[in-house]
Write an enzyme that holds these catalytic residues in place. Structure first.
Site, mmCIF file in Angstrom:
data_model
loop_
_atom_site.group_PDB
_atom_site.id
_atom_site.type_symbol
_atom_site.label_atom_id
_atom_site.label_comp_id
_atom_site.label_asym_id
_atom_site.label_seq_id
_atom_site.Cartn_x
_atom_site.Cartn_y
_atom_site.Cartn_z
ATOM 1 N N CYS A 59 36.342 18.125 70.197
ATOM 2 C CA CYS A 59 37.283 18.317 71.315
ATOM 3 C C CYS A 59 38.540 19.091 70.900
ATOM 4 O O CYS A 59 39.289 19.563 71.753
ATOM 5 C CB CYS A 59 37.681 16.976 71.911
ATOM 6 S SG CYS A 59 36.267 16.039 72.494
ATOM 7 N N HIS A 111 44.259 17.592 75.891
ATOM 8 C CA HIS A 111 42.827 17.349 76.011
ATOM 9 C C HIS A 111 42.622 16.235 77.044
ATOM 10 O O HIS A 111 43.335 15.232 77.027
ATOM 11 C CB HIS A 111 42.273 16.940 74.646
ATOM 12 C CG HIS A 111 40.845 16.519 74.697
ATOM 13 N ND1 HIS A 111 39.886 17.225 75.397
ATOM 14 C CD2 HIS A 111 40.201 15.445 74.151
ATOM 15 C CE1 HIS A 111 38.729 16.606 75.275
ATOM 16 N NE2 HIS A 111 38.889 15.529 74.534
ATOM 17 N N ASN A 148 35.581 14.592 80.602
ATOM 18 C CA ASN A 148 35.910 15.151 79.283
ATOM 19 C C ASN A 148 34.904 16.266 78.971
ATOM 20 O O ASN A 148 33.718 15.988 78.775
ATOM 21 C CB ASN A 148 35.845 14.021 78.248
ATOM 22 C CG ASN A 148 36.139 14.496 76.835
ATOM 23 O OD1 ASN A 148 36.192 15.690 76.566
ATOM 24 N ND2 ASN A 148 36.316 13.547 75.932
HETATM 25 C C1 LIG Z 1 35.867 4.671 76.295
HETATM 26 C C2 LIG Z 1 37.055 4.031 76.969
HETATM 27 C C3 LIG Z 1 37.281 4.595 78.333
HETATM 28 C C4 LIG Z 1 36.796 2.530 77.113
HETATM 29 O O1 LIG Z 1 37.939 1.895 77.677
HETATM 30 P P1 LIG Z 1 38.519 0.572 77.005
HETATM 31 O O2 LIG Z 1 39.603 0.089 77.858
HETATM 32 O O3 LIG Z 1 38.819 0.899 75.587
HETATM 33 O O4 LIG Z 1 37.308 -0.397 77.145
HETATM 34 P P2 LIG Z 1 36.560 -1.198 76.010
HETATM 35 O O5 LIG Z 1 35.691 -0.268 75.207
HETATM 36 O O6 LIG Z 1 37.551 -2.045 75.261
HETATM 37 O O7 LIG Z 1 35.649 -2.112 76.893
HETATM 38 C C5 LIG Z 1 36.209 -3.089 77.775
HETATM 39 C C6 LIG Z 1 35.103 -3.692 78.602
HETATM 40 O O8 LIG Z 1 34.630 -2.724 79.547
HETATM 41 C C7 LIG Z 1 33.225 -2.617 79.467
HETATM 42 N N1 LIG Z 1 32.836 -1.261 79.812
HETATM 43 C C8 LIG Z 1 32.691 -0.191 79.003
HETATM 44 N N2 LIG Z 1 32.307 0.879 79.728
HETATM 45 C C9 LIG Z 1 32.205 0.460 80.995
HETATM 46 C C10 LIG Z 1 31.858 1.093 82.199
HETATM 47 N N3 LIG Z 1 31.518 2.403 82.255
HETATM 48 N N4 LIG Z 1 31.865 0.370 83.337
HETATM 49 C C11 LIG Z 1 32.199 -0.932 83.339
HETATM 50 N N5 LIG Z 1 32.545 -1.587 82.217
HETATM 51 C C12 LIG Z 1 32.547 -0.905 81.073
HETATM 52 C C13 LIG Z 1 32.912 -2.967 78.029
HETATM 53 O O9 LIG Z 1 31.566 -3.392 77.890
HETATM 54 C C14 LIG Z 1 33.885 -4.099 77.775
HETATM 55 O O10 LIG Z 1 33.364 -5.270 78.342
HETATM 56 P P3 LIG Z 1 33.564 -6.684 77.581
HETATM 57 O O11 LIG Z 1 35.049 -6.894 77.532
HETATM 58 O O12 LIG Z 1 32.836 -7.615 78.461
HETATM 59 O O13 LIG Z 1 32.959 -6.495 76.229
HETATM 60 C C15 LIG Z 1 38.320 4.247 76.100
HETATM 61 O O14 LIG Z 1 38.249 3.454 74.944
HETATM 62 C C16 LIG Z 1 38.539 5.661 75.684
HETATM 63 O O15 LIG Z 1 38.833 6.505 76.489
HETATM 64 N N6 LIG Z 1 38.437 5.935 74.376
HETATM 65 C C17 LIG Z 1 38.794 7.191 73.807
HETATM 66 C C18 LIG Z 1 37.920 8.312 74.243
HETATM 67 C C19 LIG Z 1 38.446 9.521 73.568
HETATM 68 O O16 LIG Z 1 39.600 9.677 73.326
HETATM 69 N N7 LIG Z 1 37.662 10.420 73.190
HETATM 70 C C20 LIG Z 1 38.324 11.524 72.489
HETATM 71 C C21 LIG Z 1 37.489 12.242 71.758
HETATM 72 S S1 LIG Z 1 36.390 13.109 72.801
#
Ligand SMILES: CC(C)(COP(=O)(O)OP(=O)(O)OC[C@H]1O[C@@H](n2cnc3c(N)ncnc32)[C@H](O)[C@@H]1OP(=O)(O)O)[C@@H](O)C(=O)NCCC(=O)NCCS
Length: 333
Positions: free
Chosen positions: A118, A259, A289
């Site tokens: 990215c 980004h 993204n």
């Molecule tokens: C991926 C992302 C959106 C997840 O959000 P988050 O708030 O961190 O969520 P978590 O991974 O802690 O998951 C929280 C809960 O949501 C759930 N969950 C994950 N994806 C889900 C979805 N699409 N729909 C519903 N629930 C979801 C998980 O299973 C977890 O459930 P649990 O608490 O029962 O285990 C976030 O971490 C993110 O954006 N990360 C960085 C991505 C990034 O920067 N990429 C850059 C390089 S390309």
């Protein structure tokens, strides 16, 4: 601050977005998720998905055609092609060589791919900037193109809701006007954490086998929560360092184009670097993204909307797999 001439500026821009829209409602039918979760946790509403018959080089070629027209030059004037992508058509030949052929560019010019995930656009800006300043090149065609839908695991709700396809191309050109175009750039990398965001199989370490296909190891995996925190820290730190290096204060910045990985990441970066969120250009709700394409797609859209004027200071910042990160400061010409 003065940049030594020649300066390197953006002479032309082109974007190609696939027609097909994949909405949060569509994703609700694929995996256990909800529109509400995706909107509030990421800021995304829809993303574009490339047609099955289109490869990454097709997307990039369409964006590049527009950029060359926008630059007001002919194909013969392009003397270097660089492509940033993590979804190359094939490992080799490079997507840059394929696009060179599809566009019918000269063959006495180099063409190569680079991988910084990215962060690919800010990495490529710096590579092109230095090649233009130091070398015999006049017009460099830089292209970001991603068909991320081809490496997404459509059964993994933690990643499949995040990514979209697209392409953007810029023509960068040398000029003798001082203090315009690319004013500075800071890049970083930390390979020790690379496994947190990776495409596990298909390379020499873990070649394709029945098992890798069965285990979906040709799809990207991400430890989102850990990636999130590192993205906020590294993007913020490199923005602050770049402004210091260029002797520019945060209030002098007209636009920040980050980004587009997660709206909550953008929020956190805005707070850390003390630039109001209103100065951040955001189109994540429409694109998801798109990896290396996200900054140039958003920049082109902001420019076409008449929001970027000559003299404006525009700060770009990205974070991606590798890990890689970076920031670029531009004074619009
Ligand atoms: C991926 C992302 C959106 C997840 O959000 P988050 O708030 O961190 O969520 P978590 O991974 O802690 O998951 C929280 C809960 O949501 C759930 N969950 C994950 N994806 C889900 C979805 N699409 N729909 C519903 N629930 C979801 C998980 O299973 C977890 O459930 P649990 O608490 O029962 O285990 C976030 O971490 C993110 O954006 N990360 C960085 C991505 C990034 O920067 N990429 C850059 C390089 S390309």
């Amino acid at each position: 601050m003065r940049t030594p001439t020649p300066s390197v500026y953006i002479r032309g821009m082109g974007v190609y977005m696939p027609e097909r829209r994949l909405t949060n409602a569509d994703l609700e039918r694929l995996v256990e998720t909800s529109d509400e979760w995706i909107r509030t946790r990421t800021g995304m509403v829809e993303r574009r998905i490339a047609a099955p018959e289109d490869s990454t080089s097709d997307l990039g070629t369409r964006a590049a055609e527009k950029a060359i027209v926008d630059a007001g030059i002919s194909k013969e004037d392009i003397d270097l092609v660089i492509v940033a992508t993590v979804t190359a058509d094939q490992t080799f030949p490079s997507t840059a060589c394929k696009i060179q052929a599809k566009l019918g560019l000269r063959t006495d010019i180099p063409a190569f791919d680079m991988i910084a995930a990215c962060s690919g656009f800010v990495y490529m800006m710096q590579v092109a900037n230095h090649m233009l300043r130091a070398g015999d090149y006049k017009n460099v065609l830089i292209i970001t193109a991603e068909k991320l839908s081809s490496i997404v695991n459509w059964e993994d709700r933690s990643t499949c809701v995040l990514f979209g396809d697209g392409a953007a191309a810029f023509v960068l050109t040398k000029c003798n006007e001082p203090y315009v175009g690319i004013l500075g750039n800071i890049l970083g990398a930390d390979g020790s954490q690379g496994d947190l965001l990776t495409l596990p199989a298909g390379g020499s370490m873990n070649p394709a086998s029945y098992e890798t296909v069965r285990n979906k190891e040709h799809c990207l995996t991400m430890a989102g929560n850990q990636v999130f925190k590192i993205a906020v820290r590294t993007m913020s730190e490199c923005c602050v360092r770049l402004l210091e290096k260029c002797n520019v204060t945060a209030d002098q910045i007209k636009w920040v184009i980050p980004h587009q990985a997660n709206m909550r990441i953008v929020d956190a970066v805005a707070r850390q670097i003390k630039v109001p969120l209103e100065k951040f250009c955001i189109n994540i709700e429409k694109t998801g993204n798109t990896s290396a394409c996200s900054i140039p797609i958003c920049m082109e859209e902001t420019y076409r909307a008449g929001k970027i004027q000559p003299g404006d200071l525009v700060l770009l910042t990205a974070f991606g797999g590798g890990f890689t990160w970076g920031a670029t400061l531009i004074r619009w010409k």
